[in-house]
Write a protein that holds these residues in place. Structure first.
Motif, PDB file in Angstrom:
ATOM      1  N   GLY A  92       0.819  -1.213   0.000  1.00  0.00           N
ATOM      2  CA  GLY A  92       0.000   0.000   0.000  1.00  0.00           C
ATOM      3  C   GLY A  92       0.847   1.254   0.000  1.00  0.00           C
ATOM      4  N   VAL A  93       0.145   2.454  -0.103  1.00  0.00           N
ATOM      5  CA  VAL A  93       0.838   3.721  -0.138  1.00  0.00           C
ATOM      6  C   VAL A  93       0.116   4.705   0.789  1.00  0.00           C
ATOM      7  N   VAL A  94       0.927   5.533   1.500  1.00  0.00           N
ATOM      8  CA  VAL A  94       0.348   6.516   2.423  1.00  0.00           C
ATOM      9  C   VAL A  94      -0.336   7.628   1.599  1.00  0.00           C
ATOM     10  N   VAL A  95      -1.609   7.911   1.912  1.00  0.00           N
ATOM     11  CA  VAL A  95      -2.343   8.936   1.145  1.00  0.00           C
ATOM     12  C   VAL A  95      -2.703  10.147   1.999  1.00  0.00           C
ATOM     13  N   SER A  96      -2.516  10.045   3.323  1.00  0.00           N
ATOM     14  CA  SER A  96      -2.828  11.178   4.171  1.00  0.00           C
ATOM     15  C   SER A  96      -1.643  12.124   4.230  1.00  0.00           C
ATOM     16  N   SER A  97      -1.918  13.364   4.680  1.00  0.00           N
ATOM     17  CA  SER A  97      -0.858  14.368   4.782  1.00  0.00           C
ATOM     18  C   SER A  97      -0.268  14.331   6.193  1.00  0.00           C
ATOM     19  N   GLY A  98       1.056  14.537   6.241  1.00  0.00           N
ATOM     20  CA  GLY A  98       1.701  14.534   7.544  1.00  0.00           C
ATOM     21  C   GLY A  98       2.942  15.410   7.509  1.00  0.00           C
ATOM     22  N   GLU A  99       3.564  15.586   8.682  1.00  0.00           N
ATOM     23  CA  GLU A  99       4.753  16.425   8.796  1.00  0.00           C
ATOM     24  C   GLU A  99       5.922  15.554   9.271  1.00  0.00           C
ATOM     25  N   LEU A 100       7.071  15.623   8.511  1.00  0.00           N
ATOM     26  CA  LEU A 100       8.251  14.857   8.867  1.00  0.00           C
ATOM     27  C   LEU A 100       8.974  15.579   9.987  1.00  0.00           C
ATOM     28  N   ASP A 114       6.809   3.071   4.347  1.00  0.00           N
ATOM     29  CA  ASP A 114       6.528   3.070   2.908  1.00  0.00           C
ATOM     30  C   ASP A 114       7.663   2.379   2.159  1.00  0.00           C
ATOM     31  N   ASP A 115       7.515   2.314   0.846  1.00  0.00           N
ATOM     32  CA  ASP A 115       8.477   1.590   0.005  1.00  0.00           C
ATOM     33  C   ASP A 115       9.872   2.182   0.078  1.00  0.00           C
ATOM     34  N   ASP A 116       9.969   3.473   0.442  1.00  0.00           N
ATOM     35  CA  ASP A 116      11.281   4.119   0.557  1.00  0.00           C
ATOM     36  C   ASP A 116      11.878   3.962   1.954  1.00  0.00           C
ATOM     37  N   GLY A 117      11.173   3.216   2.838  1.00  0.00           N
ATOM     38  CA  GLY A 117      11.689   2.982   4.184  1.00  0.00           C
ATOM     39  C   GLY A 117      11.385   4.111   5.144  1.00  0.00           C
ATOM     40  N   VAL A 118      10.530   5.086   4.761  1.00  0.00           N
ATOM     41  CA  VAL A 118      10.197   6.212   5.640  1.00  0.00           C
ATOM     42  C   VAL A 118       9.113   5.773   6.609  1.00  0.00           C
ATOM     43  N   LEU A 119       9.339   6.091   7.910  1.00  0.00           N
ATOM     44  CA  LEU A 119       8.382   5.729   8.940  1.00  0.00           C
ATOM     45  C   LEU A 119       7.264   6.776   8.977  1.00  0.00           C
ATOM     46  N   HIS A 120       6.028   6.243   9.162  1.00  0.00           N
ATOM     47  CA  HIS A 120       4.858   7.121   9.312  1.00  0.00           C
ATOM     48  C   HIS A 120       4.095   6.652  10.539  1.00  0.00           C
ATOM     49  N   ALA A 121       3.455   7.608  11.233  1.00  0.00           N
ATOM     50  CA  ALA A 121       2.649   7.253  12.407  1.00  0.00           C
ATOM     51  C   ALA A 121       1.562   8.311  12.578  1.00  0.00           C
ATOM     52  N   ASP A 122       0.399   7.815  13.083  1.00  0.00           N
ATOM     53  CA  ASP A 122      -0.597   8.826  13.411  1.00  0.00           C
ATOM     54  C   ASP A 122      -0.191   9.468  14.728  1.00  0.00           C
ATOM     55  N   ASP A 123      -0.721  10.642  14.964  1.00  0.00           N
ATOM     56  CA  ASP A 123      -0.281  11.403  16.136  1.00  0.00           C
ATOM     57  C   ASP A 123      -0.986  10.857  17.372  1.00  0.00           C
ATOM     58  N   SER A 124      -0.498   9.678  17.813  1.00  0.00           N
ATOM     59  CA  SER A 124      -1.082   8.995  18.975  1.00  0.00           C
ATOM     60  C   SER A 124       0.005   8.160  19.631  1.00  0.00           C
ATOM     61  N   GLU A 125      -0.206   7.865  20.924  1.00  0.00           N
ATOM     62  CA  GLU A 125       0.799   7.063  21.612  1.00  0.00           C
ATOM     63  C   GLU A 125       1.013   5.697  20.964  1.00  0.00           C
TER      64      GLU A 125
END
Length: 997
Positions: free
Chosen positions: A894-902, A952-963
């Motif tokens: 899958g691919v991340v479709v939401s917006s976030g801040e690195l 994601d496929d590039d190895g970048v970590l994503h998380a929702d803003d939650s514990e």
């Protein structure tokens, strides 16, 4: 007037007339006489006179006696025998004739009489029948009356022939003698020197002229006794037959061993000599000997014909032969006559050699140096040829050998030579050190000790003879006269009566029991070379034989071979009873030693009357009879029972040591190479291993156990240390086989788990109570842990996981999948993929609908019913291979479709506090924080799902803003996935209290 009984006047007139008629004849006679005086007969005075005396004694048939004296400056030589006669006078007055009659005498009154001119110019010969005188002065007066002859005398400075004109004399010989030669000595003659020279020649003269028995000088007397002596002198008779003894007053007796041969010259030979009569020849060998008859060989000598010539000789004995010689009597007259005499002399030399004691004969072999003359060369060649081809060398075993057929040891070992001579027909008797060199030209074969020893192969001799031989060889070995290598082929009498060649492999038994020795002889084991105890000599050990006790005999390859063929031999009707008794007795005497496995091949009587291998028989009292199936024991079965009566005659331990079964037997191989140990299903076990076993220790005959008797069989296996070691050997065949093929409660032990092993509950049922301890059950393969060792184990576990009726707990399933993932590559590749699998939610689904969980962020977005998982995602690849399913990340990409801040990790204060509390380093990089993380999955209609974290496929970590989301992303970034729940709690309350609570 002086009487002239021999008509010397007529002789003088005839000579003078001849000179006057031919002055040249006068010159010839003068020259001839001068040649004889100066050359041919110089230094031969006494020899020539003694020769004439010998002839006279021979003609008269009386003992020859000679007396030498000096009276009024006159040398007188008197003798006994035939008196002077007309023929003798004619011979004396002739330089070309002799009174020799048919070869009877040596040469009476011939040209040899000219030797007197060396000391006298006025010689006289007086005899009981009359006498004659010769005179240089009277001859000169007669010649001076003729002008023609006077001129010849002047030309020769007054020299005239002395011995051509005889005058009568009325003198008589002394009392007791028949003839006397009287020689007025010239002033220049040294009388003492003359007598000394005569003294030095007397021994040779007496030896050479057998007709003479006594020679007298003013101060000494010589006597001769022995063969050919007309009247032997009793007081000097030699104790050795055929020995001439020559004695001088006050001196030791000189002795000569003699051998004589004779014959007639042929007409052709006589023609070459220019004589009318057919003379007879003689050849006499004379060898100096001591009082015992032992030879004292000559080193240098001359040929005597019969008086000494100038023909030098190097033979050990003197040859006195009537060979033709030149007028000077110093050189042999070469021709067929001489050749014939020398050939006969060579033949006679053999008789001389044979007359010497055998031990002394070597001294008579001609030397190998250069010959001293042509005659010497001819004789040596002739003699050598006869010694080569005729029998004369003493044979060690009796009799004689020729040089060409004889063999002589190359070392001086008389005792050895004597022993060998008893059995080697061509063996010469010991001849002492240095024998080989003189014998080499005779064609004698050099026999090394090694060759001699090899020649003993196959001979039959008493045991005592062999011990004597070994004693002699031991002494030779100690003296370094022979090497141990030279004795390697030494024959050895064996205990069974055979004779073996060579000590290699010969065993010297260190057993004293007569029964064992008798069994060794009776068993007659082919190739088992056990020496007869009576010849078990220390020498045999020194050169390679092995001293063995009972265990040593058991290790003999020949005995092993006999044991291994004993069953076929017995089946073929051969009597193997002695072999069986021998082996069992040796085993009994070797109690406590190692048990060679090949003893199991020993033929023993079975209860049905046949013969079976020992390791195929059970003791009548063996508990195995209660656990083996009925069809496993019998005539045509795998095993049988040893004959009861036979078993009663031997200790149980002895029968066990040869392989008879009392309990389960163990197969041991410290370096196995192939699955060739006749174990049940051994190939399957071998192939299931990742590598060849370093050692093998396994119980045999497990496949013969009755299905209902396994509890009892396992109790037997656990009761013996060796079988228990085989059962519990890590990775061993026995444990592997029991787990799969033993039967407990109707199933193999690996079907069950131990009751206390709750970790396997749901997958494996608890083993029924069969009266065995947990340790025995575990060793037999009842499971006490979740181990998967091969493809069969894996497939069994997969079947259990896919069984809907089973309800294993989730942890059990996770650990089961982890065990499957840990299979060795070879075993994993052999696993048949399952049709159904146990998935993450505990249900069983079709294998085509699942993927192996390899990405933990998928758990929150993918249906658990489509995931198979182990207790760690790190083994997902291996699990996918075993189950033949894709990875979950491949099915649910899958691919991340939401917006976030690195945001960098170090910028997140809460994360930094947590890292400090846990002692973790804050990782580099950062995480994309999303107010609400959404991911669009590929496939499944492209659905968009909410996720707490993602990579994601590039190895970048994503998380929702939650514990929860941030905690999992941080745990993944720090590679501490095991702390994800603690991190989540600390993010909510970053205090030490939360950490420690």
């Amino acid at each position: 007037m002086t009487a002239d009984p021999f008509d010397t006047a007529a002789l003088r007139d005839a000579v003078v007339q001849a000179w006057r008629a031919s002055p040249t004849r006068f010159t010839e006679d003068a020259n001839s006489e001068e040649d004889l005086r100066i050359g041919g007969y110089a230094d031969r005075l006494f020899v020539e006179l003694a020769q004439n005396a010998a002839d006279a004694a021979t003609l008269a048939g009386v003992p020859g006696r000679v007396r030498v004296s000096v009276v009024d400056s006159e040398l007188r030589v008197a003798n006994t025998g035939a008196t002077l006669d007309a023929d003798g006078v004619a011979a004396l007055a002739s330089l070309r004739a002799s009174a020799k009659r048919g070869g009877v005498t040596v040469g009476r009154f011939g040209v040899g009489f000219a030797a007197v001119l060396a000391v006298s110019s006025e010689p006289r010969v007086v005899s009981r029948t009359g006498g004659v005188a010769f005179s240089e002065a009277l001859t000169r007066d007669v010649v001076s009356e003729s002008p023609e002859l006077a001129d010849q005398v002047r030309r020769r400075d007054g020299a005239v022939p002395v011995l051509r004109l005889p005058w009568p004399t009325d003198e008589t010989p002394p009392e007791g003698f028949d003839t006397e030669v009287r020689l007025p000595l010239r002033p220049d003659v040294d009388v003492e020197r003359l007598l000394a020279d005569i003294t030095a020649e007397i021994d040779d003269v007496l030896l050479t002229l057998p007709a003479l028995t006594r020679v007298e000088l003013p101060d000494a007397v010589w006597t001769r006794s022995g063969p050919s002596a007309v009247s032997p002198v009793p007081d000097v008779v030699s104790p050795v037959p055929d020995v001439v003894a020559i004695a001088r007053d006050g001196e030791p007796v000189r002795r000569w061993l003699v051998r004589e041969t004779s014959g007639d010259f042929t007409a052709a030979q006589v023609a070459t000599l220019g004589i009318e009569a057919v003379p007879r020849w003689t050849a006499l060998w004379a060898l100096p000997v001591d009082v015992s008859g032992a030879p004292c060989p000559l080193e240098r000598d001359v040929l005597h014909a019969p008086t000494a010539t100038d023909e030098r000789m190097t033979l050990p004995a003197r040859l006195i032969a009537s060979v033709p010689v030149e007028p000077s009597r110093r050189r042999v007259l070469a021709g067929p006559a001489v050749s014939a005499v020398l050939a006969a002399a060579a033949e006679s030399y053999l008789d001389l050699v044979r007359s010497v004691a055998p031990a002394e004969r070597l001294a008579l072999v001609p030397s190998s140096g250069f010959p001293a003359s042509d005659v010497d060369a001819t004789l040596r060649e002739e003699i050598t040829e006869r010694l080569r081809t005729s029998a004369w060398l003493p044979r060690a075993g009796g009799g004689e050998l020729s040089g060409a057929e004889a063999k002589v040891l190359d070392v001086d070992l008389p005792d050895l030579g004597a022993l060998l001579g008893e059995v080697l027909s061509d063996m010469a008797a010991p001849l002492g050190p240095g024998a080989l060199r003189p014998l080499a030209p005779l064609g004698v074969t050099t026999l090394t000790v090694a060759d001699a020893v090899d020649g003993l192969a196959g001979i039959t001799r008493p045991v005592g003879w062999w011990r004597e031989l070994y004693d002699v060889l031991t002494a030779a070995l100690d003296a370094h006269a022979v090497s141990a290598d030279a004795l390697s082929g030494l024959p050895v009498p064996l205990i069974d009566g055979r004779l073996v060649t060579g000590v290699r492999g010969v065993l010297l038994p260190e057993v004293a029991e007569q029964e064992v020795l008798e069994l060794l002889a009776e068993a007659d084991v082919v190739g088992l070379h056990v020496a007869d105890p009576d010849v078990a000599h220390p020498l045999l050990r020194r050169i390679g034989a092995d001293v063995v006790d009972a265990p040593g005999l058991l290790s003999a390859p020949a005995l092993r071979a006999a044991v291994e063929r004993s069953v076929p031999d017995a089946s073929a009707g051969m009597d193997v009873g002695a072999l069986v008794r021998l082996v069992l007795r040796l085993v009994s005497d070797s109690s406590g030693g190692s048990d060679p496995g090949w003893l199991g091949a020993l033929a023993l009587p079975a209860s049905d009357g046949g013969w079976r291998r020992a390791d195929e028989l059970l003791l009548p009292s063996s508990p195995l009879l209660d656990v083996f199936a009925d069809d496993a024991i019998g005539d045509d079965a795998a095993l049988d029972v040893v004959d009861k009566d036979f078993a009663a005659r031997w200790p149980v331990e002895t029968l066990r040591m040869v392989g008879v079964l009392d309990t389960f037997a163990v197969v041991s191989d410290p370096e196995p190479v192939e699955p060739d140990h006749d174990l049940p299903d051994e190939r399957e076990w071998w192939d299931a291993r990742a590598e060849v076993p370093a050692t093998l220790l396994a119980v045999r005959d497990l496949d013969l156990v009755d299905d209902d008797a396994w509890p009892a069989a396992l109790r037997l296996l656990s009761a013996q240390r060796e079988t228990w070691e085989a059962v519990t050997a890590p990775g061993g065949h026995t444990g592997w086989w029991l787990a799969r093929f033993a039967v407990l409660g109707g199933h193999a032990p690996c079907h069950w788990r131990l009751p206390e092993c709750e970790a396997l509950a749901g997958l494996y049922d608890s083993v029924p109570d069969v009266g065995l301890s947990h340790a025995v059950l575990a060793a037999a393969g009842v499971r006490d842990s979740l181990d998967v060792s091969d493809a069969d184990d894996a497939e069994d576990l997969l079947d259990r996981l896919a069984d809907p009726s089973r309800e294993p707990r989730q942890g059990v399933v996770l650990r089961a999948h982890a065990a499957l993932a840990a299979l060795p590559p070879g075993a994993a590749a052999a696993v048949s993929p399952p049709d159904a699998v146990r998935v993450l939610d505990g249900s069983v689904v079709d294998a085509d609908a699942v993927g192996a969980l390899d990405a933990p962020w998928l758990v929150g977005v993918v249906d658990p019913a489509t995931l198979v998982a182990a207790d760690t995602v790190a083994v997902a690849d291996a699990l996918a291979d075993v189950l033949d399913v894709p990875l979950a990340s491949e099915r649910a990409a899958g691919v991340v479709v939401s917006s976030g801040e690195l945001i960098g990790w170090s910028e997140l204060s809460a994360v930094c506090v947590v890292a400090e509390l846990l002692g973790l380093d804050v990782p580099e990089g950062g995480v994309g924080l999303h107010p609400g993380l959404e991911v669009r999955l590929h496939g499944a209609g492209g659905a968009t799902v909410s996720a707490s974290w993602w990579v994601d496929d590039d190895g970048v970590l994503h998380a929702d803003d939650s514990e929860p989301g941030l905690a999992r992303a941080f745990a993944h970034a720090t590679d501490r996935w095991d702390l994800r729940h603690l991190i989540e709690a600390l993010l909510a309350d970053p205090t030490a209290t939360t950490l420690l609570a």
